[in-house]
Design an enzyme around this catalytic site. Structure first.
Site, PDB file in Angstrom:
ATOM      1  N   ASN A  11       0.864  -1.185   0.000  1.00  0.00           N
ATOM      2  CA  ASN A  11       0.000   0.000   0.000  1.00  0.00           C
ATOM      3  C   ASN A  11       0.900   1.235   0.000  1.00  0.00           C
ATOM      4  O   ASN A  11       1.501   1.566   1.014  1.00  0.00           O
ATOM      5  CB  ASN A  11      -0.890  -0.037   1.244  1.00  0.00           C
ATOM      6  N   ARG A  94      -2.922  -2.062  -3.042  1.00  0.00           N
ATOM      7  CA  ARG A  94      -4.081  -1.213  -2.815  1.00  0.00           C
ATOM      8  C   ARG A  94      -3.996  -0.051  -3.803  1.00  0.00           C
ATOM      9  O   ARG A  94      -2.969   0.631  -3.869  1.00  0.00           O
ATOM     10  CB  ARG A  94      -4.056  -0.674  -1.386  1.00  0.00           C
ATOM     11  N   HIS A 183     -13.303   3.348   0.698  1.00  0.00           N
ATOM     12  CA  HIS A 183     -13.267   2.290   1.722  1.00  0.00           C
ATOM     13  C   HIS A 183     -13.882   1.007   1.156  1.00  0.00           C
ATOM     14  O   HIS A 183     -14.342   0.145   1.901  1.00  0.00           O
ATOM     15  CB  HIS A 183     -14.072   2.658   2.995  1.00  0.00           C
ATOM     16  N   ARG A 244     -13.095  15.800   8.112  1.00  0.00           N
ATOM     17  CA  ARG A 244     -13.889  16.109   6.905  1.00  0.00           C
ATOM     18  C   ARG A 244     -15.341  16.398   7.271  1.00  0.00           C
ATOM     19  O   ARG A 244     -15.912  15.730   8.129  1.00  0.00           O
ATOM     20  CB  ARG A 244     -13.857  14.926   5.925  1.00  0.00           C
ATOM     21  N   GLU A 388      -8.505  -4.750   5.610  1.00  0.00           N
ATOM     22  CA  GLU A 388      -8.326  -4.471   4.181  1.00  0.00           C
ATOM     23  C   GLU A 388      -7.163  -5.270   3.595  1.00  0.00           C
ATOM     24  O   GLU A 388      -7.231  -5.743   2.459  1.00  0.00           O
ATOM     25  CB  GLU A 388      -8.123  -2.960   3.985  1.00  0.00           C
TER      26      GLU A 388
END
Ligand code: AMP
Length: 402
Positions: A11, A94, A183, A244, A388
Site C-alpha cells: 500500500n 491497494r 473504503h 472532513r 483491508e
C-alpha cells in the site's frame, strides 16, 4: 486443501510504503512493515515479524529504492519474514481509484496501468503513488503477477439512481462525475464476512456496514453487491469525520469563499482538513478519544460534535434501510466502530424502531468479531473488525490461483 501460497500486500502513499506478508488461504500474517519519509532527507523502515523488529534509517530516494530495502528486510537471515523472495507467489496492491474501468480486482498489465494513470485526476494524491509502488515491484521482482485492488471497485455495482448526481448529465459524460464510494475494500470484506459469520442468505442478505474511523463511510449491499454508499466523487461526502465535513449545502461554500476571500482549493482544504469533529468542536481534536474526553469534562461543542456524528450515522442507516426495503445485519468496523462501545450503543438505541436490541454485555468489547445484538433483536448487529490487507490477499490469491 487449496495450494498454500505467500502473498505480499503493498500500500503506497506519496512518501510511504506499507507492506504485509500473508500465507493464503490460511489467512496467516507472517510479518509486516512500513517505510516512511521516502524522498526526504532521512527515511525509515521498520518491519515486525516473529516478535523481532528490523529497522533501517537512511536516505530512501524513491519507491524503487524503498522496495529494494523491503526485499532485503523481508529476507534478512535473523529478523526476516521469508528466506527468499522467490517464495512470494503474487503481489497485491491497494489502488485508490479505478474510475469507471474496474468493478473488481484485476491482474495488472499495461492496460490496467494506463487506466490507473487515466484516473490521476480523480485520485491525485494516491493514484500516482500507487502506480509508483506497482512499478517498483515490477522492477524488483520481475515476472511475478501484480494485482490491483481498487478502493472504488465495490461501489461500481451501484445502480444509476444511486451513483448519478442531479447535475447536468454532460458532466458525467465529459468528466465521469459520479458517486464512486471509497473504503470499498473494507466494505467488501466486512459485508462478505458478515454474511458467512451470521449465516445470512449469500444472494439476498441486506447488509449495512458502518465503517467509522477517522475517515467514515456507510454502505448498503444486497447479496454482497453495493447498492449505495455515502462517499461520493471524493471521500469528502457523507458522514461527519475526524477532519472532513461530509454533507454540506454546496451554497455554503460560495458564501464562505466570498466572505473570507478564499480560493476553491483553500475552501476544499478547510472542508477536508479543518472540519468534521475537529472543526465542530472548535478545534479540540480530530481524534474521537479526545472528543469523548472533552465531552466528559463538560465541553459543550465536543458534545455537539459527537451528537452530530452519531445523528448523521443514524440518518444514513435509516435511509439505507428504506433504500433496501429492509435490513438483515448492521455491522460496525474501523477505529470508532470497533472500539467505541458507547457510540455503538447510542446508535443502536436510535434504531429501536427497527426492532433492534443491543446486548450490553456482548457489546462491552473492543475489536472482536461477535454479534452484539440480543437474541430477539429483529436485525443482527455485528462488531466485525475490518481487514483491508486480508481482503487484498484474498483477491490476489483468488485471481492468481485459478
Ligand atoms: P481509523 O481511521 O479506523 O484508524 O480510526 C481512528 C479513529 O478511531 C480515531 O479517531 C480514534 O480516536 C478512534 N478510536 C480508537 N479507539 C477508540 C476508542 N476506544 N473510543 C473511541 N474512539 C476510538
Amino acid at each position: 486443501m487449496a495450494d498454500s501460497k505467500i502473498i505480499l500486500i503493498v500500500n503506497c502513499g506519496s512518501s510511504s510504503l506499507k507492506y504485509a506478508v500473508m500465507r493464503m488461504p490460511e489467512r496467516e500474517q507472517l510479518g509486516k512493515g512500513l517505510v516512511e519519509r521516502i524522498g526526504l532527507e532521512m527515511g525509515h523502515l521498520e518491519q515486525k515479524a516473529n516478535g523481532k523488529v528490523y529497522e533501517v534509517n537512511q536516505k530512501i530516494e524513491n519507491h524503487k529504492v524503498a522496495m529494494e530495502l523491503v526485499m532485503k528486510a523481508m529476507t534478512d537471515s535473523e529478523k526476516g519474514i521469508i528466506k527468499d523472495t522467490k517464495e512470494i507467489a503474487a503481489i497485491g496492491h491497494r489502488v485508490l481509484h479505478g474510475g469507471q474501468y474496474y468493478y473488481d480486482s484485476i491482474v495488472i498489465n499495461g492496460d490496467v496501468k494506463k487506466a490507473i494513470r487515466d484516473c490521476f485526476d480523480l485520485g491525485p494524491l494516491h493514484n500516482p503513488a500507487n502506480l509508483m509502488g506497482i512499478e517498483a515491484c515490477e522492477a524488483a521482482m520481475p515476472g511475478l503477477p501484480n494485482v490491483a485492488v481498487f478502493d472504488t471497485a465495490f461501489g461500481m455495482a451501484m445502480p444509476e439512481k444511486a451513483y448519478l448526481y442531479a447535475i447536468p448529465h454532460e458532466y458525467y459524460e465529459k468528466y465521469s462525475i459520479r458517486r464512486y464510494g471509497f473504503h470499498g475494500t473494507s466494505h467488501k470484506f466486512v459485508s462478505n464476512e458478515a454474511i458467512k459469520f451470521a449465516n445470512l442468505d449469500p444472494k439476498n442478505a441486506k447488509v449495512i456496514v458502518c465503517h467509522l474511523g477517522n475517515g467514515a463511510s456507510i454502505s448498503a449491499s444486497i447479496g454482497g453487491k453495493c447498492v449505495d454508499t455515502s462517499m461520493g466523487l471524493t471521500p469528502l461526502e457523507g458522514l461527519i469525520m475526524g477532519t472532513r465535513s461530509g454533507d454540506v449545502d454546496p451554497a455554503v461554500l460560495q458564501f464562505i469563499m466570498n466572505k473570507e476571500k478564499l480560493t476553491p482549493d483553500q475552501m476544499l482544504n478547510i472542508l477536508n482538513k479543518k472540519s468534521g469533529v475537529l472543526g465542530m468542536s472548535g478545534g479540540v481534536s480530530s481524534d474521537f478519544r479526545d472528543i469523548n474526553k472533552a465531552k466528559e469534562e463538560g465541553n459543550h461543542l465536543a458534545e455537539v460534535a459527537l451528537d452530530a456524528f452519531i445523528y448523521r450515522v443514524v440518518k444514513y442507516v435509516g435511509a439505507y434501510v428504506a433504500a433496501m426495503n429492509g435490513v438483515d445485519a448492521i455491522c460496525f468496523c474501523a477505529g470508532v466502530g470497533e472500539n467505541d462501545i458507547q457510540a455503538r450503543k447510542i446508535i443502536c438505541e436510535h434504531l429501536s424502531y427497527l426492532g433492534i436490541k443491543i446486548d450490553d454485555k456482548a457489546n462491552n468489547v473492543r475489536g472482536e468479531r461477535r454479534v452484539i445484538s440480543a437474541p430477539d433483536s429483529k436485525v443482527k448487529v455485528i462488531l466485525l473488525p475490518t481487514n483491508e490487507e486480508l481482503q487484498i490477499a484474498i483477491d490476489t490469491y483468488e485471481l492468481t490461483n485459478k
